[in-house]
Design a protein around this motif. Sequence first.
Motif, short mmCIF file in Angstrom:
data_model
loop_
_atom_site.label_atom_id
_atom_site.label_comp_id
_atom_site.label_asym_id
_atom_site.label_seq_id
_atom_site.Cartn_x
_atom_site.Cartn_y
_atom_site.Cartn_z
N ALA A 105 23.57 28.40 -40.97
CA ALA A 105 22.57 28.00 -41.96
C ALA A 105 21.35 27.99 -41.46
O ALA A 105 20.25 28.63 -42.02
CB ALA A 105 22.94 26.88 -42.84
N LEU B 270 19.95 31.08 -39.73
CA LEU B 270 19.36 31.94 -40.70
C LEU B 270 17.98 31.57 -41.09
O LEU B 270 17.11 32.55 -41.21
CB LEU B 270 20.42 32.02 -41.83
N LEU C 42 24.84 25.89 -46.88
CA LEU C 42 25.37 25.07 -45.74
C LEU C 42 26.86 25.07 -45.66
O LEU C 42 27.46 24.46 -44.87
CB LEU C 42 24.84 23.60 -45.97
N ILE C 43 27.44 25.87 -46.65
CA ILE C 43 28.94 25.90 -46.62
C ILE C 43 29.27 26.44 -45.19
O ILE C 43 30.31 25.79 -44.34
CB ILE C 43 29.67 26.61 -47.45
N CYS C 44 28.82 27.31 -44.61
CA CYS C 44 29.22 27.91 -43.19
C CYS C 44 29.06 26.80 -42.30
O CYS C 44 29.87 26.81 -41.29
CB CYS C 44 28.31 29.16 -42.93
N CYS D 188 20.57 34.65 -47.88
CA CYS D 188 21.30 33.29 -47.66
C CYS D 188 20.56 32.35 -48.70
O CYS D 188 19.42 32.15 -48.62
CB CYS D 188 21.21 33.02 -46.14
N GLY D 189 21.32 31.69 -49.21
CA GLY D 189 21.07 30.67 -50.14
C GLY D 189 20.92 29.42 -49.63
O GLY D 189 20.64 28.49 -50.34
N PHE D 190 21.18 29.22 -48.37
CA PHE D 190 21.18 27.86 -47.59
C PHE D 190 21.90 26.94 -48.10
O PHE D 190 21.69 25.82 -48.55
CB PHE D 190 19.83 27.46 -47.60
N PRO E 250 27.93 36.88 -42.76
CA PRO E 250 27.57 35.88 -41.63
C PRO E 250 28.12 36.04 -40.27
O PRO E 250 27.38 35.99 -39.28
CB PRO E 250 27.71 34.23 -42.34
N PRO F 79 29.38 32.12 -50.49
CA PRO F 79 29.33 32.55 -51.86
C PRO F 79 28.34 33.81 -52.01
O PRO F 79 28.61 34.83 -52.88
CB PRO F 79 28.69 31.51 -52.44
N VAL F 80 27.43 34.18 -51.21
CA VAL F 80 26.86 35.34 -51.26
C VAL F 80 27.61 36.26 -50.57
O VAL F 80 27.33 37.67 -51.46
CB VAL F 80 25.29 35.19 -50.24
S1 SF4 Z 1 24.30 29.10 -45.72
FE1 SF4 Z 1 25.91 30.07 -45.00
S2 SF4 Z 1 27.56 30.19 -46.55
FE2 SF4 Z 1 25.57 29.44 -47.48
S3 SF4 Z 1 24.80 31.60 -48.02
FE3 SF4 Z 1 23.75 31.18 -46.28
S4 SF4 Z 1 25.35 32.30 -44.82
FE4 SF4 Z 1 26.37 31.98 -46.76
#
Ligand code: SF4
Length: 167
Positions: free
Chosen positions: A81, A84, A68-70, A64-66, A40, A30-31
């Motif tokens: 995640a 990062l 966890l989708i990736c 990164c908003g963590f 990413p 989403p970022v």
């Molecule tokens: S956890 Fe992954 S998908 Fe979510 S913001 Fe961070 S890099 Fe993007």
Amino acid sequence: MTEHPKIILDRILSPARVCYQCSTCAGGCPVFCNNPEMNPRLIIEKLILGQVEEVLTSSYIWNCGFCLICTQRCPQGVDLAHILVDLKNLSVKRGNTPVGVLDEMKTLYLTGLTQESSKTVLNRRKKLNLPEIQYPDLSEIQKIMDVSGFNDLLKLNLRKEETSEPL
Ligand code: SF4
Ligand code: SF4
């Protein structure tokens, strides 16, 4: 006790090697949808190509908003995640914390909160009859920060900020 940077670096680079650049991570991030700088897939590519220093001195890793989708969608099981998170930890250990995050670290040490409520927020809460904000026990929080090494990292980053050239 904080982890040795080499241990963190090994943990980042080993899983990154299985990435085959399918871009599923970027497609769901989403970022990245709103900020093409924070890609990413590109971060993993740079790590594989050995451009670790560039990644560690970048500001985009902090976006990164963590969510966890990736990590959930990667067909190769790359836990991006957490990679990062490790990258941010390494960056802090080198004194590369961006100003906004450093401000939050300072506020956390001084108040126990990452952000103090503004007068507007406090007034609005009053008008809405919401309960007063409960502040945490600062002495306990500061004790944890001292023994965990947070305080040393804060000092290191503040020294670096003081000595850095103005942009
Ligand atoms: S956890 Fe992954 S998908 Fe979510 S913001 Fe961070 S890099 Fe993007
Ligand atoms: S989803 Fe996994 S394999 Fe695909 S580019 Fe991202 S990290 Fe690499």
